[in-house]
Design a protein around this motif. Sequence first.
Motif, short mmCIF file in Angstrom:
data_model
loop_
_atom_site.label_atom_id
_atom_site.label_comp_id
_atom_site.label_asym_id
_atom_site.label_seq_id
_atom_site.Cartn_x
_atom_site.Cartn_y
_atom_site.Cartn_z
N UNK A 42 0.84 -1.21 0.00
CA UNK A 42 0.00 0.00 0.00
C UNK A 42 0.88 1.25 0.00
N UNK A 43 1.93 1.27 0.82
CA UNK A 43 2.83 2.43 0.86
C UNK A 43 3.51 2.66 -0.48
N UNK A 44 3.96 1.60 -1.11
CA UNK A 44 4.62 1.73 -2.41
C UNK A 44 3.65 2.26 -3.45
N UNK A 45 2.45 1.74 -3.47
CA UNK A 45 1.44 2.19 -4.43
C UNK A 45 1.08 3.64 -4.19
N UNK A 46 0.87 4.03 -2.95
CA UNK A 46 0.53 5.43 -2.64
C UNK A 46 1.67 6.36 -3.01
N UNK A 47 2.89 5.96 -2.72
CA UNK A 47 4.04 6.80 -3.05
C UNK A 47 4.17 6.96 -4.56
N UNK A 48 3.96 5.91 -5.31
CA UNK A 48 4.04 5.97 -6.76
C UNK A 48 2.89 6.78 -7.34
N UNK A 49 1.71 6.64 -6.79
CA UNK A 49 0.54 7.34 -7.29
C UNK A 49 0.62 8.84 -7.00
N UNK A 50 1.32 9.25 -5.97
CA UNK A 50 1.40 10.66 -5.60
C UNK A 50 2.46 11.42 -6.39
N UNK A 51 3.34 10.72 -7.07
CA UNK A 51 4.38 11.37 -7.85
C UNK A 51 4.16 11.08 -9.32
N UNK A 52 4.35 12.12 -10.14
CA UNK A 52 4.16 11.94 -11.57
C UNK A 52 4.95 12.99 -12.32
N UNK A 53 5.02 12.86 -13.63
CA UNK A 53 5.67 13.86 -14.47
C UNK A 53 4.68 14.99 -14.74
N UNK A 54 5.14 16.23 -14.63
CA UNK A 54 4.27 17.38 -14.81
C UNK A 54 4.99 18.40 -15.69
N UNK A 55 4.27 18.98 -16.65
CA UNK A 55 4.82 20.04 -17.48
C UNK A 55 4.25 21.37 -17.01
N UNK A 56 5.15 22.31 -16.76
CA UNK A 56 4.78 23.63 -16.25
C UNK A 56 5.16 24.68 -17.30
N UNK A 57 4.21 25.56 -17.62
CA UNK A 57 4.47 26.64 -18.56
C UNK A 57 4.38 27.96 -17.80
N UNK A 58 5.47 28.74 -17.85
CA UNK A 58 5.52 30.02 -17.14
C UNK A 58 5.78 31.16 -18.12
N UNK A 59 5.06 32.26 -17.94
CA UNK A 59 5.26 33.47 -18.73
C UNK A 59 5.74 34.56 -17.80
N UNK A 60 6.93 35.09 -18.11
CA UNK A 60 7.57 36.11 -17.27
C UNK A 60 7.56 37.46 -18.00
N UNK A 61 7.05 38.49 -17.32
CA UNK A 61 7.02 39.84 -17.86
C UNK A 61 7.80 40.75 -16.92
N UNK A 62 8.74 41.50 -17.49
CA UNK A 62 9.55 42.42 -16.70
C UNK A 62 9.28 43.85 -17.15
N UNK A 63 9.04 44.72 -16.17
CA UNK A 63 8.84 46.14 -16.44
C UNK A 63 9.99 46.91 -15.79
N UNK A 64 10.62 47.76 -16.58
CA UNK A 64 11.72 48.58 -16.07
C UNK A 64 11.23 50.02 -15.95
N UNK A 65 11.40 50.58 -14.77
CA UNK A 65 11.10 51.99 -14.54
C UNK A 65 12.41 52.68 -14.20
N UNK A 66 12.77 53.70 -14.99
CA UNK A 66 14.04 54.38 -14.80
C UNK A 66 13.76 55.85 -14.47
N UNK A 67 14.35 56.31 -13.36
CA UNK A 67 14.19 57.70 -12.93
C UNK A 67 15.55 58.35 -12.88
N UNK A 68 15.66 59.50 -13.53
CA UNK A 68 16.93 60.23 -13.55
C UNK A 68 16.69 61.70 -13.74
#
Length: 98
Positions: free
Chosen positions: A11-37
């Motif tokens: 049961x422990x082996x099955x639960x441990x295997x069932x709780x872990x899997x391969x996952x694909x994550x897609x992230x979009x990063x936006x950077x804003x630069x504010x310059x004061x001079x």
Amino acid sequence: MKTKLFLAVTVLVVLNTACKKDVTCECTETTTQTQTGQNGTTTQTQNPVTTTTTYKNISKSDLGTLCGDRKYSNTYNNTSNGQTTTSIYDTDTKCKIK
């Protein structure tokens, strides 16, 4: 007794295997630069950058840390010829599970 122990381990082996899997994550990063001079303030937003990462054998508890939204800010000061320019980089990352 051996049967109960074998069943518990199975049961422990099955639960441990069932709780872990391969996952694909897609992230979009936006950077804003504010310059004061000396010449005032300018704001520039860079084009968003999207990355895709596949995590192998990952648990659900680790997924939120690795594939979660995040924000951070960096501030830099540059002084040249008596003039100080401040640059602030605000980065906003939005992630989703594919």
